[in-house]
Design a protein around this motif. Structure first.
Motif, mmCIF file in Angstrom:
data_model
loop_
_atom_site.group_PDB
_atom_site.id
_atom_site.type_symbol
_atom_site.label_atom_id
_atom_site.label_comp_id
_atom_site.label_asym_id
_atom_site.label_seq_id
_atom_site.Cartn_x
_atom_site.Cartn_y
_atom_site.Cartn_z
ATOM 1 N N PHE A 31 48.755 94.742 43.523
ATOM 2 C CA PHE A 31 49.023 94.428 44.928
ATOM 3 C C PHE A 31 50.508 94.476 45.300
ATOM 4 C CE2 PHE A 31 44.905 92.383 44.061
ATOM 5 C CZ PHE A 31 44.137 93.070 44.986
ATOM 6 N N GLY A 32 51.323 95.073 44.429
ATOM 7 C CA GLY A 32 52.747 95.211 44.731
ATOM 8 C C GLY A 32 53.489 93.883 44.791
ATOM 9 N N ARG A 33 53.078 92.941 43.956
ATOM 10 C CA ARG A 33 53.685 91.619 43.965
ATOM 11 C C ARG A 33 54.289 91.244 42.598
ATOM 12 N NH1 ARG A 33 51.344 90.706 48.688
ATOM 13 N NH2 ARG A 33 52.001 88.700 49.477
ATOM 14 N N ALA A 34 54.563 92.232 41.770
ATOM 15 C CA ALA A 34 55.086 91.960 40.431
ATOM 16 C C ALA A 34 56.376 91.145 40.468
ATOM 17 C CB ALA A 34 55.291 93.265 39.671
ATOM 18 N N HIS A 35 57.150 91.308 41.530
ATOM 19 C CA HIS A 35 58.407 90.557 41.654
ATOM 20 C C HIS A 35 58.167 89.044 41.672
ATOM 21 C CE1 HIS A 35 56.920 90.936 45.784
ATOM 22 N NE2 HIS A 35 57.625 89.840 46.057
ATOM 23 N N LEU A 36 56.986 88.608 42.040
ATOM 24 C CA LEU A 36 56.692 87.176 42.080
ATOM 25 C C LEU A 36 56.527 86.559 40.690
ATOM 26 C CD1 LEU A 36 54.141 87.123 45.021
ATOM 27 C CD2 LEU A 36 56.549 86.439 45.077
ATOM 28 N N LEU A 37 56.346 87.398 39.692
ATOM 29 C CA LEU A 37 56.153 86.904 38.326
ATOM 30 C C LEU A 37 57.400 87.046 37.467
ATOM 31 C CD1 LEU A 37 52.528 88.103 37.559
ATOM 32 C CD2 LEU A 37 53.314 85.920 38.499
ATOM 33 N N VAL A 38 58.486 87.542 38.026
ATOM 34 C CA VAL A 38 59.727 87.685 37.272
ATOM 35 C C VAL A 38 60.342 86.306 37.098
ATOM 36 C CG1 VAL A 38 62.049 88.672 37.288
ATOM 37 C CG2 VAL A 38 60.113 90.012 38.119
ATOM 38 N N ASP A 39 60.632 85.959 35.851
ATOM 39 C CA ASP A 39 61.290 84.674 35.581
ATOM 40 C C ASP A 39 62.732 84.734 36.058
ATOM 41 O OD1 ASP A 39 59.087 83.415 34.401
ATOM 42 O OD2 ASP A 39 59.528 84.375 32.476
ATOM 43 N N ARG A 40 63.107 83.725 36.785
ATOM 44 C CA ARG A 40 64.488 83.639 37.280
ATOM 45 C C ARG A 40 65.225 82.546 36.526
ATOM 46 N NH1 ARG A 40 62.136 86.389 40.861
ATOM 47 N NH2 ARG A 40 62.259 86.774 42.995
ATOM 48 N N PRO A 41 66.507 82.797 36.215
ATOM 49 C CA PRO A 41 67.278 81.776 35.475
ATOM 50 C C PRO A 41 67.480 80.524 36.282
ATOM 51 C CG PRO A 41 68.657 83.687 36.010
ATOM 52 C CD PRO A 41 67.279 83.970 36.517
ATOM 53 N N ALA A 58 54.890 75.336 37.516
ATOM 54 C CA ALA A 58 54.090 74.417 36.705
ATOM 55 C C ALA A 58 53.720 75.012 35.348
ATOM 56 C CB ALA A 58 52.821 74.036 37.460
ATOM 57 N N GLY A 59 54.156 76.243 35.094
ATOM 58 C CA GLY A 59 53.907 76.865 33.801
ATOM 59 C C GLY A 59 52.638 77.676 33.697
ATOM 60 N N ALA A 60 52.032 78.049 34.819
ATOM 61 C CA ALA A 60 50.818 78.865 34.767
ATOM 62 C C ALA A 60 51.082 80.159 34.012
ATOM 63 C CB ALA A 60 50.322 79.165 36.178
ATOM 64 N N ALA A 89 50.050 68.718 44.759
ATOM 65 C CA ALA A 89 49.491 67.386 44.531
ATOM 66 C C ALA A 89 48.538 67.372 43.347
ATOM 67 C CB ALA A 89 48.780 66.900 45.791
ATOM 68 N N LEU A 90 47.668 68.367 43.248
ATOM 69 C CA LEU A 90 46.729 68.429 42.132
ATOM 70 C C LEU A 90 47.451 68.605 40.804
ATOM 71 C CD1 LEU A 90 43.947 70.560 43.825
ATOM 72 C CD2 LEU A 90 43.760 68.151 43.119
ATOM 73 N N LEU A 91 48.476 69.426 40.784
ATOM 74 C CA LEU A 91 49.270 69.592 39.561
ATOM 75 C C LEU A 91 49.948 68.280 39.178
ATOM 76 C CD1 LEU A 91 50.777 73.100 40.320
ATOM 77 C CD2 LEU A 91 49.164 72.555 38.466
ATOM 78 N N ALA A 92 50.457 67.562 40.159
ATOM 79 C CA ALA A 92 51.101 66.267 39.892
ATOM 80 C C ALA A 92 50.097 65.258 39.324
ATOM 81 C CB ALA A 92 51.737 65.722 41.165
ATOM 82 N N LEU A 93 48.832 65.416 39.673
ATOM 83 C CA LEU A 93 47.780 64.539 39.160
ATOM 84 C C LEU A 93 47.233 65.009 37.808
ATOM 85 C CD1 LEU A 93 45.904 63.927 42.518
ATOM 86 C CD2 LEU A 93 47.150 62.197 41.172
ATOM 87 N N ASP A 136 44.875 71.322 35.429
ATOM 88 C CA ASP A 136 45.203 72.403 34.495
ATOM 89 C C ASP A 136 45.518 73.671 35.288
ATOM 90 O OD1 ASP A 136 45.273 74.445 32.613
ATOM 91 O OD2 ASP A 136 43.349 73.916 31.694
ATOM 92 N N PRO A 137 46.768 74.160 35.242
ATOM 93 C CA PRO A 137 47.121 75.346 36.026
ATOM 94 C C PRO A 137 46.466 76.631 35.525
ATOM 95 C CG PRO A 137 48.949 74.728 34.624
ATOM 96 C CD PRO A 137 47.909 73.649 34.488
ATOM 97 N N ASP A 138 45.905 76.586 34.328
ATOM 98 C CA ASP A 138 45.293 77.783 33.754
ATOM 99 C C ASP A 138 43.775 77.695 33.629
ATOM 100 O OD1 ASP A 138 47.697 79.264 33.394
ATOM 101 O OD2 ASP A 138 48.156 78.038 31.630
ATOM 102 N N ALA A 139 43.148 76.701 34.222
ATOM 103 C CA ALA A 139 41.686 76.577 34.144
ATOM 104 C C ALA A 139 41.049 77.770 34.852
ATOM 105 C CB ALA A 139 41.240 75.272 34.777
ATOM 106 N N ARG A 140 40.249 78.519 34.102
ATOM 107 C CA ARG A 140 39.632 79.722 34.657
ATOM 108 C C ARG A 140 38.190 79.453 35.059
ATOM 109 N NH1 ARG A 140 42.727 81.647 30.210
ATOM 110 N NH2 ARG A 140 40.903 82.106 28.966
ATOM 111 N N ASN A 141 37.749 80.204 36.045
ATOM 112 C CA ASN A 141 36.373 80.039 36.517
ATOM 113 C C ASN A 141 35.404 80.835 35.640
ATOM 114 O OD1 ASN A 141 36.510 82.720 37.426
ATOM 115 N ND2 ASN A 141 36.783 82.148 39.563
ATOM 116 N N ALA A 142 34.152 80.839 36.026
ATOM 117 C CA ALA A 142 33.111 81.508 35.231
ATOM 118 C C ALA A 142 33.307 83.016 35.148
ATOM 119 C CB ALA A 142 31.730 81.189 35.807
ATOM 120 N N ARG A 143 34.094 83.572 36.057
ATOM 121 C CA ARG A 143 34.383 85.017 36.017
ATOM 122 C C ARG A 143 35.716 85.288 35.320
ATOM 123 N NH1 ARG A 143 32.878 87.041 41.985
ATOM 124 N NH2 ARG A 143 34.641 85.705 42.429
#
Length: 135
Positions: free
Chosen positions: A125-135, A107-109, A70-74, A77-84
């Motif tokens: 954390f063993g989650r690299a597969h979640l960042l693989v671009d799929r066709p 959303a293109g993050a 919902a926030l992305l639809a509004l 910014d998917p890349d807004a970073r915090n103070a850290r």
């Protein structure tokens, strides 16, 4: 005499701070409908707490996929970073919120934004597969 041009639709600074605090809690809790109403009534979608954590960051970190959508639809910014320098994508990976990761990626993050990057967090954390671009 007070200016009639005050930021926040005529709210005092204290009232505006309270509205922001409520909205941040809604994002954490995944209370999407109520949060969307705040934004539709003028709350900036990328409003943040003193640590620069936006509504999207908090929703992502707490695994609230519907709220993230919902926030992305509004226009959040998917890349807004915090103070850290942490991104919502890295936060979702850290917390194991796989559905949120998928929503943010769609959303293109940027997996290379922030410190540590989402890519580094995924590898750690063993989650690299979640960042693989799929066709």
């Amino acid at each position: 005499m007070e200016s009639s041009n005050r930021e926040g639709g005529g709210l005092s600074a204290g009232q505006r701070a309270r509205v922001v605090e409520i909205a941040l809690d809604l994002a954490r809790e995944g209370r999407t409908g109520e949060l969307v109403e705040f934004v539709r009534h003028g709350l900036p979608v990328d409003v943040a707490d003193p640590g620069a954590n936006t509504l999207l960051m908090l929703a992502a970190y707490h695994g609230r996929a519907d709220t993230v959508r919902a926030l992305l639809a509004l226009g959040a910014d998917p890349d807004a970073r915090n103070a850290r320098d942490q991104s919502p994508l890295a936060g979702a990976l850290f917390k194991g919120a796989d559905e949120v990761v998928a929503v943010l990626r769609a959303a293109g993050a940027d997996p290379d934004a922030g410190t540590p990057t989402a890519r580094a967090a995924a590898a750690l954390f063993g989650r690299a597969h979640l960042l693989v671009d799929r066709p």
